[in-house]
Design an enzyme around this catalytic site. Structure first.
Site, PDB file in Angstrom:
ATOM      1  N   ASP A  79      13.722   7.294   0.617  1.00 29.81           N
ATOM      2  CA  ASP A  79      13.341   6.030  -0.008  1.00 29.81           C
ATOM      3  C   ASP A  79      13.589   4.863   0.945  1.00 29.81           C
ATOM      4  OD1 ASP A  79      12.660   4.034  -1.771  1.00 29.81           O
ATOM      5  OD2 ASP A  79      14.552   4.091  -2.866  1.00 29.81           O
ATOM      6  N   ASP A 103       7.160   1.182   1.271  1.00 34.97           N
ATOM      7  CA  ASP A 103       8.139   1.862   0.420  1.00 34.97           C
ATOM      8  C   ASP A 103       7.781   3.327   0.221  1.00 34.97           C
ATOM      9  OD1 ASP A 103      10.133   2.542  -1.357  1.00 34.97           O
ATOM     10  OD2 ASP A 103       9.166   1.604  -3.079  1.00 34.97           O
TER      11      ASP A 103
END
Length: 499
Positions: A101, A319
């Site tokens: 992440d 992201d």
């Protein structure tokens, strides 16, 4: 996500001792002390731990290396919907599977007595619970610890006067959340240094111990052990290892976009001639880029450039924790209109559950245009149809392809998730505050440089560190680890709603 075993290699080190002797005293007598007790009953685990500490010292004293992590998972929301890696933490090392992440900073894993933490996973991976009490190298982080203060400014840590423990509470964009406390323990990893493979390196890091999980994090169908935050703040593992001189303050990934998934994830800069770079927007909590325009089939769309400006409520974010991609509301409709106007003579537009879709009986490459996302510094990200379309189903002989870009109602945020990031090299050069990318076949090997922080010109042709057949004195190729996909709904884990 079916987990493939990653065999650990054996590190064989040759150490040359430099001794200063008084020549007039020859022949000299050297007195050797036993490193093992006289009864030869030192446990094997103790010997391995002693060697592991020694190898860690050797690594830190010999320069910056390339740290390699295996990658599994796939972007496809109808298959897996996330990419994850396997870490080893504690003494003895235990495996933990964590989502990759780039939208958050902290590494955290589920811990014993956790409330709401899943105990099994539909991804066919074993879930573990970290227990600080069972690892002799683990220690709790107190509020007075300097390492706790590193996360206070970025809101990655909070302190409780009640128990003096350094803790955290994170909320994600899909409504899920976790809270817990910080511990320090050893992270074990593979390293390429000077063309040699070091398979049992380790370093102390601070990471989160989750005591509570809520929302989608509690569901077992897509459960992993935690989240591996690759943000640029001081609490991230990237920053921690860089501060210890173990790896550069940079990392790279290349995520495979086919159904087998997998890819490459390294601490270091992947070197490829076609990589283009754009500056990071300074003083932002995430990887914000200055996107200036969007072109479809070579034509720039009529979108006010201020739509892509960066503020507390808008901007463009990279992201890897987001499965799809999201366009600012003011850019979404012009984008859809441009695509539809080009393909409508050849395909039939179809609205499926609010998504803009198209019934297609031929190859999408023959029908759909190329899209270009244009950034500051002249860097463009070229998207082929698979980078903005998702095949949802079939209707008769035709395939139903839908626009993978979504609109966030009332929001000016643009998020480039795995739909866009896949099948590309991405380099996060935190030290020089820039991000680069290039279209790439992520099943191929890559070259990795560790020269970003050091100024050295040395390049490392890193290898599949889990391949014991590679000669340990030869640079080997770094290639992806693949896995078989399993049915899973879309996972959206990002911090964009909490800027």
């Amino acid at each position: 996500m079916g987990a493939a075993p990653f065999p650990a290699g054996i590190l064989i080190a040759a150490v040359v001792f430099h001794a200063t002797m008084v020549l007039s005293s020859f022949p000299a007598t050297f007195h050797l002390e036993r490193g093992i007790t006289a009864n030869h009953k030192m446990k094997l685990s103790k010997l391995k731990e002693r060697d592991r500490v020694r190898h860690g010292r050797m690594l830190q004293s010999s320069g910056v290396g390339v740290v390699d992590f295996p990658v599994q998972g796939t972007f496809d929301p109808f298959l897996v919907g996330l990419y994850y890696t396997r870490l080893q933490l504690g003494t003895p090392p235990r495996d933990f599977y964590v989502q990759i992440d780039t939208g958050s900073d902290v590494l955290w894993v589920s811990c014993g007595s956790c409330n709401g933490c899943p105990v099994n996973s539909g991804l066919h991976i074993p879930l573990n619970f970290f227990d600080p009490g069972s690892s002799p190298t683990a220690s709790l982080i107190s509020c007075s610890d300097q390492r706790c203060s590193l996360g206070l400014q970025s809101s990655d840590s909070v302190c409780s006067a009640q128990n003096n423990l350094c803790g955290y509470t994170f909320q994600y964009g899909d409504g899920s959340g976790t809270s817990g406390y910080y511990v320090s323990d050893l992270l074990h990893f593979d390293t390429v240094l000077g063309g040699s493979v070091m398979n049992n390196s380790s370093a102390p890091i601070v990471f989160g111990c989750s005591a509570l999980q809520a929302g989608d994090l509690t569901k077992s169908d897509r459960a992993v052990d935690g989240i591996f935050g690759f943000g640029q703040q001081d609490m991230s593992v990237v920053s921690q290892l860089a501060s210890q001189g173990i790896s550069p303050r940079a990392f790279s990934h290349c995520l495979k976009g086919d159904d087998s998934g997998g890819g490459i994830l390294v601490l270091g800069e992947i070197v490829e001639p076609n990589i283009v770079y754009t500056p990071l927007v300074p003083s932002q909590p995430h990887y914000n880029l200055n996107m200036q325009s969007i072109s479809v089939n070579g034509q720039t769309l009529a979108i006010d450039p201020s739509v892509f400006g960066t503020s507390s409520s808008q901007g463009t974010i990279i992201d890897s924790g987001t499965t799809l991609a999201y366009l600012a509301e003011a850019a979404y409709d012009p984008f859809i209109s441009a695509i539809t106007s080009i393909v409508s003579p050849s395909v039939h537009p179809y609205l499926s559950k609010g998504n803009h879709c198209y019934l297609i009986s031929s190859s999408i490459h023959d029908i759909f245009p190329q899209v270009s996302l244009n950034f500051a510094g002249g860097a463009s990200m070229i998207l082929i149809p698979q980078d903005y379309l998702i095949q949802q189903s079939s209707i008769g002989a035709a395939a139903l392809w839908c626009i993978g870009f979504q609109k966030i109602q009332g929001q000016g945020i643009t998020i480039l998730g795995d739909l866009v990031l896949k099948d590309k090299i991405f380099v996060y050069d935190i030290a020089n505050q820039r991000i680069g990318w290039a279209n790439y076949d992520c099943s191929m090997s890559v070259n990795v440089s560790t020269a970003i922080d050091t100024g050295k010109s040395e390049f490392v042709n890193a290898g599949t560190l889990r391949n014991n057949s590679s000669p340990k004195n030869m640079p080997s190729k770094l290639t992806p680890v693949t896995m078989m996909p399993f049915l899973l709904h879309m996972l959206l884990l990002s911090c964009y709603m909490f800027l």
